[in-house]
Design a protein around this motif. Structure first.
Motif, short mmCIF file in Angstrom:
data_model
loop_
_atom_site.label_atom_id
_atom_site.label_comp_id
_atom_site.label_asym_id
_atom_site.label_seq_id
_atom_site.Cartn_x
_atom_site.Cartn_y
_atom_site.Cartn_z
N SER A 1 0.82 -1.21 0.00
CA SER A 1 0.00 0.00 0.00
C SER A 1 0.86 1.26 0.00
N GLN B 1 -3.10 3.17 -1.28
CA GLN B 1 -4.32 2.55 -1.79
C GLN B 1 -4.64 1.27 -1.02
N SER B 2 -5.93 0.99 -0.90
CA SER B 2 -6.35 -0.20 -0.17
C SER B 2 -6.03 -1.45 -0.96
N SER C 1 -3.54 -1.67 4.80
CA SER C 1 -3.64 -0.84 3.59
C SER C 1 -4.72 0.23 3.70
#
Length: 566
Positions: free
Chosen positions: A108, A114-115, A311
């Motif tokens: 991440s 970002q997830s 994340s």
């Protein structure tokens, strides 16, 4: 066998994992770089992206991932004996959980925070991403709805925990202001905060809060469920530094102190195990150890939920990339120690085998009750802490672990709703997205149970769903490593094992749900199985392509020397 020996071996194993294996992962596999500009700095907004001291962030991460599951899972799984549970927790923590959590955090960070669901779109493909988001949403729904039930039940059954549980919120608000607004010294703030929390525990033990049978037309349990959802909704939209982060940090310290008290009691009282190492006399209806052990104990060995937290929130707050080793891997170590403590409390905390068998009269018995009762007996014998106060300490630990996970879970589910709708071209503010999450969560809680206990309806799917998600997360990490021509076996071996055991368990559950005519769980289980197999096929194709594609360079890491501090 004496529990002191097992505790010593377990603690030594997981600490060796941090000091030795995580160092290898950080330097050779993930190649953590102290000079890499993390998303917390690149996208800093004072709300979700906030550069954070690694000890504070560890507290947030640890208490977010260590909910009720690392207590419940091991305390249920000892029905097969304490040795299988011990081996899965210790080996899982060292070679599975720490690697998984650190890997998800690193992936991440290298992709602007970002997830893991969004990353699946980039590294696996659009179809894989959509199915991945479905699995994540269902898992978060299970966690939020079920943990609300667990917490409400403990608040009713142990009314001495009410004051410390809700008082912890006020302490966290002050801690947040002290760290970020008043710029006070972290050590002083930490000591004062922990002392305040334990003072609240003592106060709560003296002043139990018992609600009437009916509150505003709701049962006491249902009332607490509503309050918990509303609180978690408010907490999820506040800047992380105001409540979520300081609450998790100070709770993390308090909970680690509580674990220390439990382990100290074990070493002083030196209780023997009354439960067998391998239990050949399991109650009728108990499923086979393989594969159910590996999904009954999820958190505490490896957990897909950790990848969502890593994340979803932790990656957005990491100050330096090298902090990921301490936050991610050592966070898994903390949860492993909690799971080990749960095993010891649930098997060495009873006077006789008959007493233990009375609790474990059927599968899915024990759980939090066994942890609180057994652990309380050990603390009473070891340190002379009164039984009532011991129960209050352990019940408060269980509630705070579950509550901090629920806080983070609501925020993460809001992220998933926003990401999913953005894919459809619809942008929602965090307030509207949070309302959707609360409506769905409480809809499940009350739609399937007038007392708010409906969250437990789909809980039997948690273990398999959670482990499947861990395997899917590892598949993304494996694709990234293959693209970069990094060592991938430390990820691939756990990936294959976790996916095999999880799919095996899910298929076993299909038969169970069909036999019991539980059509809702049968359909959901089939959806999850199909989604997982589909994503694995997509990931396998992506891995094959990654091996054949030109090697990716390491962006900023080419210009600076790699460091693995932490």
């Amino acid at each position: 066998m004496n529990s002191v020996l097992l505790a010593a071996i377990g603690i030594a194993m997981v600490l060796a994992g941090y000091f030795l294996y995580s160092k290898y992962l950080g330097s050779k596999v993930y190649r953590l770089n102290a000079h890499f500009r993390t998303p917390a700095h690149e996208l800093q907004d004072g709300v979700d992206y906030v550069p954070t001291n690694k000890y504070v962030l560890w507290g947030h991460h640890f208490t977010s991932v260590a909910g009720a599951a690392p207590i419940v899972g091991p305390a249920v799984a000892v029905i097969w004996g304490w040795l299988p549970a011990f081996l899965w927790v210790t080996l899982g923590t060292v070679f599975f959980a720490g690697m998984h959590d650190l890997g998800a955090l690193w992936a991440s960070i290298r992709n602007r925070g970002q997830s893991i669901g969004t990353l699946s779109g980039r590294y696996i493909g659009a179809r894989g991403r959509n199915l991945f988001l479905v699995v994540i949403f269902l898992l978060l729904l299970m966690v939020n709805a079920a943990f609300a039930v667990v917490i409400s039940g403990l608040l009713v059954s142990t009314p001495t925990s009410v004051i410390p549980v809700w008082g912890a919120i006020l302490v966290a608000l002050v801690v947040g202001q002290a760290i970020y607004r008043w710029k006070l010294h972290l050590v002083a703030v930490s000591v004062i905060g922990v002392v305040a929390l334990y003072a609240l525990i003592v106060l709560g033990d003296s002043v139990p809060v018992v609600l009437p049978d009916t509150v505003l037309g709701l049962s006491a349990e249902a009332f607490w469920v509503v309050v918990l959802f509303l609180y978690a909704g408010v907490a999820s939209v506040l800047p992380v530094w105001v409540l979520l982060q300081p609450r998790d940090y100070i709770n993390g310290l308090q909970l680690f102190v509580g674990l220390g008290i439990l382990y100290l009691s074990v070493f002083i009282a030196s209780p023997d195990f009354v439960a067998p190492a391998f239990n050949s006399n399991v109650p009728e209806g108990t499923p086979s150890l393989v594969p159910l052990l590996f999904v009954t104990i999820a958190c505490g060995a490896i957990s897909g939920f950790h990848g969502i937290v890593s994340s979803g929130t932790s990656a957005k707050q990491l100050d330096k990339e090298t902090d990921a080793r301490f936050v991610g891997y050592f966070g898994a170590v903390g949860e492993g120690l909690l799971a080990l403590g749960s095993i010891i409390a649930a098997t060495a905390g009873y006077r006789t085998l008959a007493d233990w068998e009375a609790v474990y009269s059927a599968f899915n018995q024990g759980g939090v009750t066994a942890f609180v009762e057994g652990g309380g007996n050990i603390m009473n014998a070891g340190l002379g802490i009164p039984a009532s106060l011991s129960a209050t300490i352990l019940a408060t630990m269980a509630v705070l672990f579950a509550a901090t996970t629920m806080d983070t879970g609501i925020r993460l589910q809001r992220f998933v709703v926003q990401e999913s709708l953005e894919l459809a071209g619809l942008r929602l503010g965090k307030g509207v997205a949070t309302v959707i999450v609360l409506v769905v969560g409480m809809g499940l809680a009350f739609g399937a149970g007038a007392d708010g206990s409906g969250g437990m309806v789909i809980w039997p799917l948690f273990g398999t769903t959670n482990q499947l998600l861990a395997g899917l997360t590892l598949s993304i990490v494996a694709v990234i490593l293959l693209r970069k021509r990094r060592p991938v076996l430390p990820v691939l071996i756990p990936l294959v094992f976790v996916m095999a055991m999880s799919l095996f368990a899910a298929i076993v559950q299909v038969r169970t749900f069909y036999t019991s005519e539980n059509w809702l769980l049968l359909v959901l289980d089939l959806v999850i199985i199909v989604a997982a197999i589909w994503v694995i096929l997509e990931a396998t194709i992506a891995m094959t392509k990654a091996r054949k594609s030109p090697a990716e360079t390491d962006d900023e890491s080419l210009a600076v020397e790699t460091s693995v501090d932490g």
